[in-house]
Motif scaffolding. Sequence first.
Motif, PDB file in Angstrom:
ATOM      1  N   VAL A   7     -22.314 -18.645 -39.697  1.00  0.00           N
ATOM      2  CA  VAL A   7     -22.924 -17.625 -40.548  1.00  0.00           C
ATOM      3  C   VAL A   7     -23.722 -16.653 -39.678  1.00  0.00           C
ATOM      4  O   VAL A   7     -24.652 -17.060 -38.975  1.00  0.00           O
ATOM      5  CB  VAL A   7     -23.829 -18.260 -41.613  1.00  0.00           C
ATOM      6  N   SER A  13     -21.818  -8.865 -38.691  1.00  0.00           N
ATOM      7  CA  SER A  13     -20.724  -9.277 -39.578  1.00  0.00           C
ATOM      8  C   SER A  13     -20.043 -10.496 -38.966  1.00  0.00           C
ATOM      9  O   SER A  13     -20.367 -10.910 -37.835  1.00  0.00           O
ATOM     10  CB  SER A  13     -19.712  -8.145 -39.765  1.00  0.00           C
ATOM     11  N   SER A  35     -17.895 -12.815 -43.371  1.00  0.00           N
ATOM     12  CA  SER A  35     -18.893 -11.747 -43.435  1.00  0.00           C
ATOM     13  C   SER A  35     -19.631 -11.876 -44.753  1.00  0.00           C
ATOM     14  O   SER A  35     -19.012 -12.031 -45.811  1.00  0.00           O
ATOM     15  CB  SER A  35     -18.223 -10.366 -43.346  1.00  0.00           C
ATOM     16  N   LEU A  36     -20.939 -11.836 -44.701  1.00  0.00           N
ATOM     17  CA  LEU A  36     -21.749 -11.910 -45.910  1.00  0.00           C
ATOM     18  C   LEU A  36     -21.658 -10.598 -46.680  1.00  0.00           C
ATOM     19  O   LEU A  36     -21.272  -9.560 -46.131  1.00  0.00           O
ATOM     20  CB  LEU A  36     -23.200 -12.218 -45.544  1.00  0.00           C
ATOM     21  N   THR A  37     -22.026 -10.641 -47.948  1.00  0.00           N
ATOM     22  CA  THR A  37     -21.986  -9.452 -48.793  1.00  0.00           C
ATOM     23  C   THR A  37     -22.796  -8.319 -48.169  1.00  0.00           C
ATOM     24  O   THR A  37     -23.964  -8.492 -47.815  1.00  0.00           O
ATOM     25  CB  THR A  37     -22.543  -9.777 -50.192  1.00  0.00           C
ATOM     26  N   THR A  54     -27.900 -13.788 -52.698  1.00  0.00           N
ATOM     27  CA  THR A  54     -26.511 -13.325 -52.642  1.00  0.00           C
ATOM     28  C   THR A  54     -25.779 -13.988 -51.497  1.00  0.00           C
ATOM     29  O   THR A  54     -24.644 -14.452 -51.644  1.00  0.00           O
ATOM     30  CB  THR A  54     -26.468 -11.798 -52.464  1.00  0.00           C
ATOM     31  N   HIS A  55     -26.410 -14.033 -50.355  1.00  0.00           N
ATOM     32  CA  HIS A  55     -25.777 -14.591 -49.163  1.00  0.00           C
ATOM     33  C   HIS A  55     -25.650 -16.108 -49.250  1.00  0.00           C
ATOM     34  O   HIS A  55     -24.678 -16.685 -48.741  1.00  0.00           O
ATOM     35  CB  HIS A  55     -26.553 -14.161 -47.922  1.00  0.00           C
ATOM     36  N   ASP A  58     -22.642 -16.626 -51.206  1.00  0.00           N
ATOM     37  CA  ASP A  58     -21.446 -16.409 -50.371  1.00  0.00           C
ATOM     38  C   ASP A  58     -21.038 -17.697 -49.661  1.00  0.00           C
ATOM     39  O   ASP A  58     -19.868 -18.095 -49.666  1.00  0.00           O
ATOM     40  CB  ASP A  58     -21.715 -15.327 -49.320  1.00  0.00           C
ATOM     41  N   ALA A  79     -29.789 -15.969 -40.671  1.00  0.00           N
ATOM     42  CA  ALA A  79     -28.967 -16.946 -41.406  1.00  0.00           C
ATOM     43  C   ALA A  79     -29.530 -18.356 -41.359  1.00  0.00           C
ATOM     44  O   ALA A  79     -29.029 -19.235 -42.062  1.00  0.00           O
ATOM     45  CB  ALA A  79     -27.533 -16.943 -40.885  1.00  0.00           C
ATOM     46  N   VAL A  82     -30.361 -18.660 -44.758  1.00  0.00           N
ATOM     47  CA  VAL A  82     -29.167 -18.789 -45.604  1.00  0.00           C
ATOM     48  C   VAL A  82     -28.649 -20.222 -45.611  1.00  0.00           C
ATOM     49  O   VAL A  82     -28.397 -20.807 -46.667  1.00  0.00           O
ATOM     50  CB  VAL A  82     -28.072 -17.815 -45.141  1.00  0.00           C
ATOM     51  N   GLN A 165     -29.647  -3.677 -43.420  1.00  0.00           N
ATOM     52  CA  GLN A 165     -30.008  -4.919 -44.115  1.00  0.00           C
ATOM     53  C   GLN A 165     -30.840  -4.568 -45.355  1.00  0.00           C
ATOM     54  O   GLN A 165     -31.826  -3.845 -45.254  1.00  0.00           O
ATOM     55  CB  GLN A 165     -30.820  -5.819 -43.183  1.00  0.00           C
ATOM     56  N   CYS A 169     -33.222  -9.193 -48.838  1.00  0.00           N
ATOM     57  CA  CYS A 169     -32.875 -10.340 -47.994  1.00  0.00           C
ATOM     58  C   CYS A 169     -34.102 -10.915 -47.300  1.00  0.00           C
ATOM     59  O   CYS A 169     -34.164 -12.115 -47.023  1.00  0.00           O
ATOM     60  CB  CYS A 169     -31.844  -9.925 -46.937  1.00  0.00           C
TER      61      CYS A 169
END
Length: 243
Positions: A7, A13, A35-37, A54-55, A58, A79, A82, A165, A169
Amino acid sequence: MSTFVLVHGAWHSGRCWERVVPLLAAAGHRVYAPSLTGYGDKAHLLGPDVGLDTHVDDVVGLITEEDLRDVVLVGHSYAGLVISSAANRIPERVAHLVYLDAMVPEDGESAVDVQPVTRQLIAHAEKSGSGWRVPPMPEQPAPFGLFGVTDPADVAWLRGMLSDQPVRCLQQAVRMDNPALRAIPRTHIHNVGAMPEGVMRRPVPPIQPNGTPAQVRELPTGHDCMITMPAELSGLLLKIGAA
């Protein structure tokens, strides 16, 4: 065979892993580098409503839709937040968490709590025309470069994949309240090359949440080690996957 889910961090990306994926795959492992949103092939989805949650969706969506199990879940930089929340939701599918020069949060923390310098990025974005876009960090003179990348060809390649970004986030909180999350072993990989002013790294506690000794590895390079030291990084990941 291990299954790796790699990630990427803020602004990047899934392309940033292009030098690592074939090395892991050549050793017989399954590798996913989405690739994350808002990034890469999902850049058209970038917007003010895109956030940490969101991520996390994903990553959880990829793992569940592909029915992946015993996943070595690797999070670079941002990440780290994440993968922490993702593993909190599906701990039964995650075999190992790898924090790659990453933010390492506690339950309820945001990027601002883990890396206070992000307050400046948020303030700058809120005063900008959009009110929500955080542009990539600028390139600095060597040895800092662009996220630790200094080779001119690599810098140009990296710059071509970067996107803004969303502020959200950096503001949304991590959820790590599932007791099963504590049982997942962790490895921290620190890139110990030049670190820009203001960037901090939390000390790793000597004991992991699962009660075993902390596992910390180092690479003598800058932040984007998947670009500058892909073979060495892949070697570390292969050892983790084999453990």
